[in-house]
Scaffold this motif. Structure first.
Motif, PDB file in Angstrom:
ATOM      1  N   ILE A 178       7.805  -9.329  11.451  1.00  0.00           N
ATOM      2  CA  ILE A 178       7.152 -10.776  10.183  1.00  0.00           C
ATOM      3  C   ILE A 178       8.003  -9.237   9.085  1.00  0.00           C
ATOM      4  N   PRO A 179       8.127  -9.581   7.301  1.00  0.00           N
ATOM      5  CA  PRO A 179       8.135  -8.662   6.297  1.00  0.00           C
ATOM      6  C   PRO A 179       7.352  -7.090   7.171  1.00  0.00           C
ATOM      7  N   LEU A 180       8.262  -5.871   5.821  1.00  0.00           N
ATOM      8  CA  LEU A 180       6.640  -4.640   6.646  1.00  0.00           C
ATOM      9  C   LEU A 180       6.160  -5.005   5.359  1.00  0.00           C
ATOM     10  N   ARG A 181       5.940  -5.427   4.189  1.00  0.00           N
ATOM     11  CA  ARG A 181       4.812  -5.582   3.352  1.00  0.00           C
ATOM     12  C   ARG A 181       3.806  -5.659   4.097  1.00  0.00           C
ATOM     13  N   THR A 182       3.913  -6.893   4.899  1.00  0.00           N
ATOM     14  CA  THR A 182       2.887  -7.848   5.258  1.00  0.00           C
ATOM     15  C   THR A 182       1.641  -7.303   6.618  1.00  0.00           C
ATOM     16  N   ARG A 183       2.386  -6.037   7.303  1.00  0.00           N
ATOM     17  CA  ARG A 183       2.205  -6.043   8.384  1.00  0.00           C
ATOM     18  C   ARG A 183       2.459  -4.318   8.249  1.00  0.00           C
ATOM     19  N   GLY A 184       2.732  -4.279   7.036  1.00  0.00           N
ATOM     20  CA  GLY A 184       2.284  -2.219   6.679  1.00  0.00           C
ATOM     21  C   GLY A 184       0.243  -2.738   6.039  1.00  0.00           C
ATOM     22  N   MET A 185       0.266  -3.736   5.484  1.00  0.00           N
ATOM     23  CA  MET A 185      -1.215  -3.886   4.856  1.00  0.00           C
ATOM     24  C   MET A 185      -1.777  -4.647   6.287  1.00  0.00           C
ATOM     25  N   LEU A 186      -1.376  -5.367   6.750  1.00  0.00           N
ATOM     26  CA  LEU A 186      -2.379  -5.454   8.086  1.00  0.00           C
ATOM     27  C   LEU A 186      -2.702  -4.439   8.321  1.00  0.00           C
ATOM     28  N   ALA A 187      -1.584  -3.735   8.931  1.00  0.00           N
ATOM     29  CA  ALA A 187      -2.005  -2.356  10.164  1.00  0.00           C
ATOM     30  C   ALA A 187      -3.026  -1.494   9.155  1.00  0.00           C
ATOM     31  N   ALA A 188      -2.905  -1.503   7.609  1.00  0.00           N
ATOM     32  CA  ALA A 188      -3.602  -0.301   6.801  1.00  0.00           C
ATOM     33  C   ALA A 188      -5.238  -1.273   7.157  1.00  0.00           C
ATOM     34  N   VAL A 189      -5.398  -2.752   7.432  1.00  0.00           N
ATOM     35  CA  VAL A 189      -6.893  -3.062   7.040  1.00  0.00           C
ATOM     36  C   VAL A 189      -7.434  -2.847   8.290  1.00  0.00           C
ATOM     37  N   TYR A 211       6.004   5.557   5.353  1.00  0.00           N
ATOM     38  CA  TYR A 211       6.509   4.834   6.062  1.00  0.00           C
ATOM     39  C   TYR A 211       7.274   3.132   5.504  1.00  0.00           C
ATOM     40  N   VAL A 212       5.941   2.844   4.730  1.00  0.00           N
ATOM     41  CA  VAL A 212       6.448   1.238   3.998  1.00  0.00           C
ATOM     42  C   VAL A 212       7.228   1.957   2.562  1.00  0.00           C
ATOM     43  N   ALA A 213       6.992   2.862   1.961  1.00  0.00           N
ATOM     44  CA  ALA A 213       7.978   3.153   0.733  1.00  0.00           C
ATOM     45  C   ALA A 213       8.991   3.705   1.206  1.00  0.00           C
ATOM     46  N   TYR A 214       9.310   4.310   1.685  1.00  0.00           N
ATOM     47  CA  TYR A 214      10.704   4.281   2.591  1.00  0.00           C
ATOM     48  C   TYR A 214      11.220   3.335   3.471  1.00  0.00           C
ATOM     49  N   GLY A 215      10.681   2.089   3.355  1.00  0.00           N
ATOM     50  CA  GLY A 215      11.408   0.969   3.479  1.00  0.00           C
ATOM     51  C   GLY A 215      11.606   0.707   5.121  1.00  0.00           C
ATOM     52  N   GLY A 216      11.019   1.758   5.803  1.00  0.00           N
ATOM     53  CA  GLY A 216      10.911   1.306   6.726  1.00  0.00           C
ATOM     54  C   GLY A 216      12.152   2.007   7.739  1.00  0.00           C
ATOM     55  N   ASN A 217      12.921   1.546   8.173  1.00  0.00           N
ATOM     56  CA  ASN A 217      13.699   2.358   9.220  1.00  0.00           C
ATOM     57  C   ASN A 217      15.079   1.817   8.071  1.00  0.00           C
ATOM     58  N   GLY A 218      15.714   3.101   8.087  1.00  0.00           N
ATOM     59  CA  GLY A 218      17.077   3.949   7.339  1.00  0.00           C
ATOM     60  C   GLY A 218      16.710   2.566   5.717  1.00  0.00           C
ATOM     61  N   GLY A 219      15.714   2.589   5.374  1.00  0.00           N
ATOM     62  CA  GLY A 219      15.728   2.013   4.474  1.00  0.00           C
ATOM     63  C   GLY A 219      15.724   0.463   4.455  1.00  0.00           C
ATOM     64  N   ARG A 220      16.379   0.029   5.814  1.00  0.00           N
ATOM     65  CA  ARG A 220      16.748  -1.365   5.561  1.00  0.00           C
ATOM     66  C   ARG A 220      15.924  -2.426   5.604  1.00  0.00           C
ATOM     67  N   GLU A 221      14.169  -2.193   5.356  1.00  0.00           N
ATOM     68  CA  GLU A 221      13.771  -3.305   4.976  1.00  0.00           C
ATOM     69  C   GLU A 221      12.976  -3.534   3.310  1.00  0.00           C
ATOM     70  N   LEU A 222      13.725  -2.549   2.950  1.00  0.00           N
ATOM     71  CA  LEU A 222      13.380  -2.829   1.258  1.00  0.00           C
ATOM     72  C   LEU A 222      13.359  -3.906   1.044  1.00  0.00           C
ATOM     73  N   PRO A 223      12.273  -4.279   0.313  1.00  0.00           N
ATOM     74  CA  PRO A 223      12.729  -5.800  -0.236  1.00  0.00           C
ATOM     75  C   PRO A 223      13.712  -6.305  -1.543  1.00  0.00           C
ATOM     76  N   HIS A 224      14.459  -7.543  -1.567  1.00  0.00           N
ATOM     77  CA  HIS A 224      15.157  -7.505  -2.579  1.00  0.00           C
ATOM     78  C   HIS A 224      14.844  -6.814  -4.142  1.00  0.00           C
ATOM     79  N   THR A 225      13.334  -7.155  -3.914  1.00  0.00           N
ATOM     80  CA  THR A 225      13.647  -6.504  -5.793  1.00  0.00           C
ATOM     81  C   THR A 225      13.374  -5.624  -6.427  1.00  0.00           C
ATOM     82  N   VAL A 226      13.459  -4.327  -4.633  1.00  0.00           N
ATOM     83  CA  VAL A 226      13.169  -3.048  -5.019  1.00  0.00           C
ATOM     84  C   VAL A 226      14.666  -2.500  -5.902  1.00  0.00           C
ATOM     85  N   ARG A 227      14.091  -2.338  -7.336  1.00  0.00           N
ATOM     86  CA  ARG A 227      15.708  -0.841  -7.387  1.00  0.00           C
ATOM     87  C   ARG A 227      15.448   0.256  -7.513  1.00  0.00           C
ATOM     88  N   GLY A 228      15.882   0.524  -6.470  1.00  0.00           N
ATOM     89  CA  GLY A 228      16.305   1.880  -6.101  1.00  0.00           C
ATOM     90  C   GLY A 228      15.275   2.370  -4.467  1.00  0.00           C
TER      91      GLY A 228
END
Length: 472
Positions: A178-189, A211-228
């Motif tokens: 599932i998307p990185l942000r979603t599973r990151g928040m679930l793990a945080a809970v 880990y979430v801030a850097y977009g997972g593995n190699g930044g490959r899971e950065l959402p499309h809306t992220v500019r940077g």
């Protein structure tokens, strides 16, 4: 997960079945202290007689008395703490979810033996769930959890199994597609729930956030809306998920019984580094303050000075160890292009266990999942388990010898082997964890894995294309 990498059914059956057997052995080991006859307050007469010499002591049975558990008082709401550190009115010295588990285990209980039985029945599923998740994540190495000595010694020593399940659960959730942000928040809970059980998983939110801030593995899971290069919004979401969970769980207790809720934290703050804490502070640093030639007055002043020093240095050094682990994780990320949040979490735990003023034997259960998940030398793991056995058995034999007034030289030796053996190995593991890869990277989070676990192939491909475009 790649189908070829999934743990075999035979391995999973072995992992879970052996865990069930080990949990049963762990219960029967503790139940030796909980036999008839009983006093009017429900205390087994055998407990005070054999708990140390038979190495069957458990905090579960001990705390049947003294916290109003035997009176079935709902925890915290009417509680408080006296100026000399005595808890009253049903307050216990643990965060609120552990207190609730204690209360639930006591509902059908009328003796400390029944409290041990029902509490063990309540805790055992968390041990089995942990075994199942570790088996799915790491395969055969999960047998270390299921059949290792720590589970026999400590499964029902205290209320550790639920908190370990939340920490392992956070790693397990991060393996979902599932998307990185979603599973990151679930793990945080899950980590926040762990914080409300025994605090320590809360520290793991920091490396997870990175880990979430850097977009997972190699930044490959950065959402499309992220500019940077950084997903600041995702990191904030992880932090807010953890904070919101902690607030939601604690707020009712803080509002309805503030003094009782606060007392659980105050108790730990007031706790001293004494003979019951098994830490390097008591067995090492304290000797710098004491001498055989001291007068009673000098002894009291030296003891007070020692405790004041520990109260300041211990938390400072723990936070310094956390900072060092997080920074070394960033250095590794620059090489491998993924923040090693599991490795950093394990390293942070080592720093906590080494430098906190309390190092109870059962804390080993916190560490074992990292031995399973991370590729560390089995010889080092074996050495740690030997040192832990020396402590886990020796410390109670030592207390028994002291209570009997008999010679305790041999027992003290085994305690010191345990204290210093664990301390040295925790320093080693602090750095070994930070360099360790996952034992089965295809089944856990994608750091150091060739394939991406989490997120769809389409999303990965699209994000990779955007990473390499001139607009970046």
């Amino acid at each position: 997960m790649r189908s070829g990498q999934r743990t075999s059914m035979a391995t999973m059956v072995a992992v879970v079945a052996l865990c069930a057997v080990t949990l049963a052995l762990g219960y029967f080991n503790k139940a030796r202290c909980a036999v008839a006859p009983f006093l009017d307050n429900g205390r087994s007469t055998a407990f005070d007689t054999v708990k140390d010499s038979w190495v069957c002591y458990s905090d579960i049975q001990f705390l049947w008395l003294g916290r109003d558990i035997d009176n079935h008082v709902f925890p915290y709401l009417s509680g408080a703490i006296t100026p000399n550190g005595i808890l009253t009115g049903g307050t216990v010295e643990y965060p609120v979810l552990s207190g609730l588990l204690m209360w639930l285990g006591a509902i059908p209980s009328h003796t400390d033996a029944e409290f041990l039985l029902y509490s063990s029945a309540l805790l055992a599923p968390f041990g089995l769930l942990t075994a199942w998740m570790l088996g799915r994540l790491a395969g055969k190495p999960a047998l270390l959890w299921s059949a290792g000595p720590p589970l026999v010694l400590y499964a029902f020593h205290n209320w550790e199994l639920p908190v370990v399940a939340t920490a392992v659960g956070a790693v397990f959730v991060m393996a979902f597609r599932i998307p990185l942000r979603t599973r990151g928040m679930l793990a945080a809970v899950l980590l926040a729930i762990g914080f409300c059980l025994k605090l320590y998983p809360g520290a793991f939110v920091l490396p997870l956030l990175l880990y979430v801030a850097y977009g997972g593995n190699g930044g490959r899971e950065l959402p499309h809306t992220v500019r940077g290069r950084f997903d600041i919004q995702g990191a904030i979401g992880v932090a807010l998920a953890a904070i919101g969970t902690v607030v939601a769980i604690n707020l009712p207790f803080a509002v309805l019984g503030y003094e009782g809720w606060r007392a659980s934290f105050a108790f730990q703050t007031l706790r001293q580094a004494d003979i019951t804490t098994n830490s390097i502070w008591y067995w090492g640093v304290r000797h710098l303050y004491m001498s055989d030639s001291m007068t009673p007055e000098d002894y009291l002043r030296a003891e007070a000075s020692f405790q004041d020093t520990v109260d300041v240095l211990s938390p400072l050094l723990v936070f310094a160890a956390f900072g060092l682990a997080l920074w070394l994780g960033l250095r590794r990320m620059k090489v491998e292009h993924a923040y090693p949040w599991i490795a950093v979490s394990g390293s942070m735990l080592c720093g906590f266990l080494l430098l906190h003023k309390v190092h109870s034997p059962q804390y080993t259960l916190w560490l074992v999942p990292f031995f399973v998940l991370l590729r560390v030398p089995w010889a080092l793991v074996g050495a740690y388990l030997v040192a832990d056995l020396s402590m886990g058995i020796g410390v109670f034999k030592y207390f028994g010898a002291l209570a009997e007034g008999s010679d305790s030289t041999t027992e003290k030796f085994f305690v010191e082997v345990g204290v210093w053996g664990r301390a040295v190995l925790l320093v080693v593991f602090f750095f070994v964890f930070l360099r360790a890869r996952l034992r089965n990277p295809g089944q856990t989070h994608p750091a150091n894995a060739d394939d991406l676990v989490g997120g769809s192939d389409t999303a990965t491909s699209t994000t990779e294309t955007r990473r390499n475009s001139p607009t970046r």
